[in-house]
Design an enzyme around this catalytic site. Structure first.
Site, mmCIF file in Angstrom:
data_model
loop_
_atom_site.group_PDB
_atom_site.id
_atom_site.type_symbol
_atom_site.label_atom_id
_atom_site.label_comp_id
_atom_site.label_asym_id
_atom_site.label_seq_id
_atom_site.Cartn_x
_atom_site.Cartn_y
_atom_site.Cartn_z
ATOM 1 N N ALA A 269 6.409 -0.814 4.943
ATOM 2 C CA ALA A 269 6.363 0.144 6.037
ATOM 3 C C ALA A 269 5.997 1.503 5.472
ATOM 4 C CB ALA A 269 7.714 0.221 6.736
ATOM 5 N N MET A 270 5.666 2.440 6.377
ATOM 6 C CA MET A 270 5.180 3.752 5.932
ATOM 7 C C MET A 270 5.762 4.849 6.802
ATOM 8 S SD MET A 270 3.328 5.502 3.887
ATOM 9 C CE MET A 270 3.292 7.290 4.039
ATOM 10 N N HIS A 304 15.352 3.289 5.693
ATOM 11 C CA HIS A 304 14.627 3.884 4.567
ATOM 12 C C HIS A 304 13.504 4.801 5.069
ATOM 13 C CE1 HIS A 304 12.773 3.835 0.462
ATOM 14 N NE2 HIS A 304 11.653 3.982 1.176
ATOM 15 N N GLU A 305 12.657 4.273 5.949
ATOM 16 C CA GLU A 305 11.515 5.077 6.408
ATOM 17 C C GLU A 305 12.003 6.281 7.213
ATOM 18 O OE1 GLU A 305 8.918 4.283 4.906
ATOM 19 O OE2 GLU A 305 9.493 2.246 4.331
ATOM 20 N N GLU A 327 10.949 8.335 -3.523
ATOM 21 C CA GLU A 327 11.291 6.916 -3.390
ATOM 22 C C GLU A 327 12.656 6.571 -3.977
ATOM 23 O OE1 GLU A 327 10.045 5.191 -1.328
ATOM 24 O OE2 GLU A 327 8.087 6.137 -0.965
HETATM 25 ZN ZN LIG Z 1 9.822 4.775 0.677
#
Ligand SMILES: [Zn+2]
Length: 883
Positions: A269-270, A304-305, A327
């Site tokens: 994912a982004m 997370h995203e 990250e």
């Molecule tokens: Zn990430």
């Protein structure tokens, strides 16, 4: 294919950008093969850079159709445009406006980087260097600009038009069948966070009220008809938004937050600002199609995203060498979120298993690199377990060293000091130094040095003096390009456990009590003496896996069984069992290779039985405790002369003996946990299912026909994918008639559902039998398989090379040849996915000589191919380099 990047990029060469971009206005007119992109950039010279610099903008496979400076067309001799670069040798040394028009072909874009089509949906992926495939731009993260995006398309083809930020205006294009939408993102951002989407999509809508009372619209877009599978993702999003407010004081900033699920995506994912784009695997879930593991992945990745909005977007990276800044920190944050949502001990065990399986293996092989690398040829190859998982461990160690309050103070300072900036690791660490008054100079070595530290502990007890002495030695092995290492600051959380199971006070000889039980190592060898200890304690070392190290200690089997039963630290109870099992497996692998009989360990079986009988433990923990070390765990601990067949045989024998010895207790657990309640993906339900299915798998390990019948019954009667998948996975390990019947039934049931068919491919690729290679080759010709879809490639070829140690590592080298053939066939089409597949070779040097030679032959065959992408060439050359 890019060829201009063969020159390595070095951190030491960093220069601030010569030109800054204040605003970007994009006007994108979507078309399947000829999308027109008009970019209006307001540029100004960077006051921090040397004066009078030329202007050079990055491109990648671009076609320039028009260029204007301050409204006037540029003379042909005043600029130069190639597909990879647009340069103006003598731009005015003042702010000016550049208008660029380019044409791009989204359908031909099989790399899935830049603007491409996932099915009929137009979407973008710009991290790391995809924006330059849309328009010419200073495509580097330290150029942060305010974006306004107009997207236009045929109304019938793309009724939904999305971009970053808030919607400003939308309407029809007069006199045409087209329409448009204008989005404005007020927060300056680097180009890698740009996104747009256009397509026929369904959606679910919700709302979130922030801690300051702002109402945020939430939307998740999916393929029409799949809306009902987006409910869990929406729930996860709202829980993540609340958690970030509570745990870090971070509130969402735009008026709307959108997630789009697409079927073709190179990664998970982004985190594009306000418009996350997801692999649909990490959005869509229903009890009938998704396992508990899928649900947990969705929960963690949505979080997370979302968390990137502060750690990555509001504060971004100065350059790609600082990738761990966003990250590693965000992985740490999502791990903490999951620990709070589920079980802290179980989450820690899961995270450490991932770390050891992927990062420790990377650190021990030719692809080892520091968490902050100092040189790269292809940045796409540095989205690695080291940057992500080890990066998260470094942040975790900071918290261990500083304590909760000191850590939070450092994070708060980071958010206030660097909001709106592109930062470095040094700036991040300085916030903790300043907030907590602690010197972290030596700690910085964690970012600079590759390799997994080895820490050896020798405990001795002096009854007469009532002292306990720990002698500790640390060593960091050499890694490519780093033959000599500096000692690290290693926070080892320690417990000295008395014979009655109590933790003893940790008083040092100088009278000082160890704060929070943290022993801070900083020298190659040191000695700690604890006083007031009359009876010999057992040392519980590195509790909660406080540091990412390989630990050895003079603990005997009795000590380990004692810790497994009594340690107050749940992680170390699990670790003690793993150490016992791993020791046995390694002995037996060596015995098998020497043609000697394997030994058994009644003490280990007894300790596992005690865990199984302990009703105070949560089922998810018991399930973890009963899961024996994987084949990769054994290979990694051996470190050299690895024979995957011997490892498989030793592990299989141990599974069978545990299943037989604990048979009655396992059958009892299986019966008691057979849930009649409707499926719910919550942690408690998932824990019960996981223990039940571990019990089933151990019962079947020896191939008993009663257990095979049980698995077959569970496969057919299951009302959820978790139980059905667990049953068919157990069946898949046994060459029984029921297996193929279940595999065929599974396809008939789910053939219309691509994500479930991915599971069907992966299941068959992982069968540890000689026929599997042929099966995989046949499945590559199956109508449901496509090299064009990364999820299909990963589910078949990825599963074969990562999950099937005996068959990928066939002694005849045919497994390696299959991987090499696939990489070569895929490289021109999608180099990122091709180079990711190559990492299955990351431990090739540790293999026994016969297999090592076969692997090298295939690596050299790839290296000799006439035309390779930068991505694959970089991995293959580093894999083969002399160390
Ligand atoms: Zn990430």
């Amino acid at each position: 294919m890019r060829t201009d990047q063969d020159q390595p990029v070095r951190l030491a060469d960093y220069q601030p950008p010569a030109w800054l971009v204040e605003t970007v206005e994009l006007d994108v007119s979507l078309h399947a093969t000829e999308t027109r992109v008009r970019a209006t950039l307001r540029l100004k010279p960077n006051p921090d850079a040397p004066a009078a610099a030329p202007l050079a903008l990055d491109g990648d496979e671009l076609t320039l159709t028009s260029i204007k400076l301050d409204g006037a067309p540029l003379a042909a001799d005043s600029y130069a445009a190639t597909p990879e670069r647009l340069s103006i040798a003598q731009p005015p040394q003042r702010p000016f406006v550049l208008e660029i028009e380019t044409l791009v072909d989204p359908t031909a874009n099989t790399q899935l980087s830049g603007l491409y089509r996932a099915g009929d949906t137009h979407c973008t992926q710009c991290e790391a260097e995809g924006f330059r495939r849309i328009t010419y731009f200073p495509d580097r993260p330290d150029v942060m600009a305010v974006y306004t995006t107009r997207v236009e398309a045929e109304k019938a083809e793309a009724p939904v038009l999305l971009a970053n930020g808030n919607l400003v205006e939308a309407g029809d294009v007069a006199g045409t069948t087209r329409h448009y939408a204008v989005w404005h993102d007020p927060f300056p951002k680097p180009s890698y966070l740009f996104a747009l989407v256009g397509g026929a999509l369904g959606h679910v809508a919700d709302e979130f009220v922030t801690m300051s009372g702002r109402r945020i619209a939430l939307r998740i877009y999916v393929e029409p008809g799949k809306e009902s599978r987006a409910g869990f993702a929406m729930d996860a999003l709202k829980r993540a938004m609340r958690w970030d407010e509570e745990a870090f004081g971070r509130e969402y900033d735009l008026d709307i937050f959108m997630i789009v699920a697409v079927s073709a995506f190179n990664m998970g994912a982004m985190e594009n600002k306000g418009l996350n784009v997801f692999n649909d695997k990490y959005v869509l879930a229903s009890p009938e199609t998704a396992t508990d593991e899928d649900y947990a992945n969705i929960d963690g990745i949505i979080a997370h995203e979302y968390f990137h909005n502060w750690t990555g977007n509001r504060i971004t990276c100065r350059d790609w060498f600082q990738l761990c800044l966003k990250e590693g920190l965000t992985v740490f944050r999502d791990q903490e979120y999951t620990a709070d949502q589920r079980s802290r001990a179980v989450e820690r065990i899961a995270d450490v298993r991932v770390l050891r399986a992927h990062q420790f293996a990377e650190d021990a092989g030719p692809l080892a690199h520091p968490v902050r690398p100092e040189v790269y040829r292809e940045i796409n190859n540095f989205y690695t377990p080291t940057v992500y998982e080890k990066g998260a461990e470094i942040v975790r160690m900071l918290r261990v060293l500083l304590g909760d309050a000191g850590f939070r103070a450092g994070m708060d300072l980071y958010f206030t000091r660097h909001d709106g900036q592109a930062a470095t690791v040094e700036q991040f660490i300085a916030c903790f130094t300043d907030a907590a008054g602690i010197d972290l100079e030596q700690f910085m070595h964690w970012y600079r040095q590759a390799g997994t530290p080895e820490v050896a502990v020798t405990l001795s007890h002096d009854a007469k003096a009532a002292t306990c002495t720990l002698e500790i030695v640390q060593m960091l092995p050499p890694t490519p390009g780093q033959p000599v290492k500096e000692p690290l600051v290693i926070p080892v959380v320690l417990g000295l456990v008395a014979p009655d199971g109590r933790d003893l006070p940790l008083r040092l000889a100088d009278g000082r009590e160890l704060a929070r039980g943290v022993l801070v190592l900083s020298r190659p060898a040191e000695t700690f003496v604890f006083t007031g200890i009359s009876e010999r304690p057992v040392a519980s070392l590195n509790r909660g896996f406080s540091a990412p190290i390989r630990l050895t200690a003079n603990l005997n089997a009795d000590d380990l069984r004692f810790l497994a039963a009594h340690d107050s630290d749940a992680f170390n109870r699990w670790q003690a069992l793993q150490t016992l099992a791993l020791t046995l497996l390694i002995d037996n692998v060596k015995a098998l290779r020497a043609g000697q009989p394997m030994r058994t360990d009644a003490g280990l079986v007894e300790a596992l039985g005690a865990i199984l009988a302990d009703a105070t433990l949560e089922p998810a923990f018991v399930a973890r405790a009963l899961t024996l070390p994987t084949e990769s765990d054994v290979a990694r601990e051996l470190g050299r002369d690895v024979d995957p067949d011997a490892i498989f045989a030793a592990r299989n024998a141990l599974r069978a003996s545990v299943g037989d010895a604990l048979g009655p207790a396992l059958r009892d657990i299986y019966r008691r946990l057979a849930d009649r309640a409707p499926y719910s993906p919550d942690a408690a339900g998932a824990g019960r299912r996981s223990l039940k299915n571990v019990a089933l798998d151990l019962l079947a390990a020896s191939g008993s026909s009663a257990a095979i019948a049980l698995a077959t019954r569970q496969y057919h009667s299951a009302d959820n994918m978790t139980d059905r998948m667990a049953a068919i996975t157990t069946l898949s390990l046994h060459p029984v008639r029921e297996r193929q019947a279940a595999i065929d039934d599974f396809y008939r049931r789910y053939q219309a559902d691509a994500l479930v068919i991915d599971k069907w491919f992966a299941l068959q690729a992982a069968i540890p039998e000689a026929g599997t290679l042929g099966r995989v080759q046949e499945l590559m010709r199956h109508p449901a398989f496509s090299l064009g879809n990364p999820n299909r490639v990963r589910s078949l070829v990825g599963a074969f090379t990562q999950m099937n140690q005996t068959q990928f590592n066939r002694a005849d080298g045919a497994g390696y040849a299959l991987l090499a053939d696939t990489v070569l066939a895929l490289d021109a089409r999608n180099p990122q996915v091709a180079s990711r597949l190559m990492t299955a070779f990351k431990s090739w040097r540790a293999l026994e000589p016969g297999r090592r030679a076969k692997a090298e032959t295939e690596l050299r065959r790839i290296a000799a191919a006439p035309s390779l992408s930068t991505d694959v060439r970089d991995i293959v050359e580093r894999s083969l380099a002399d160390t």
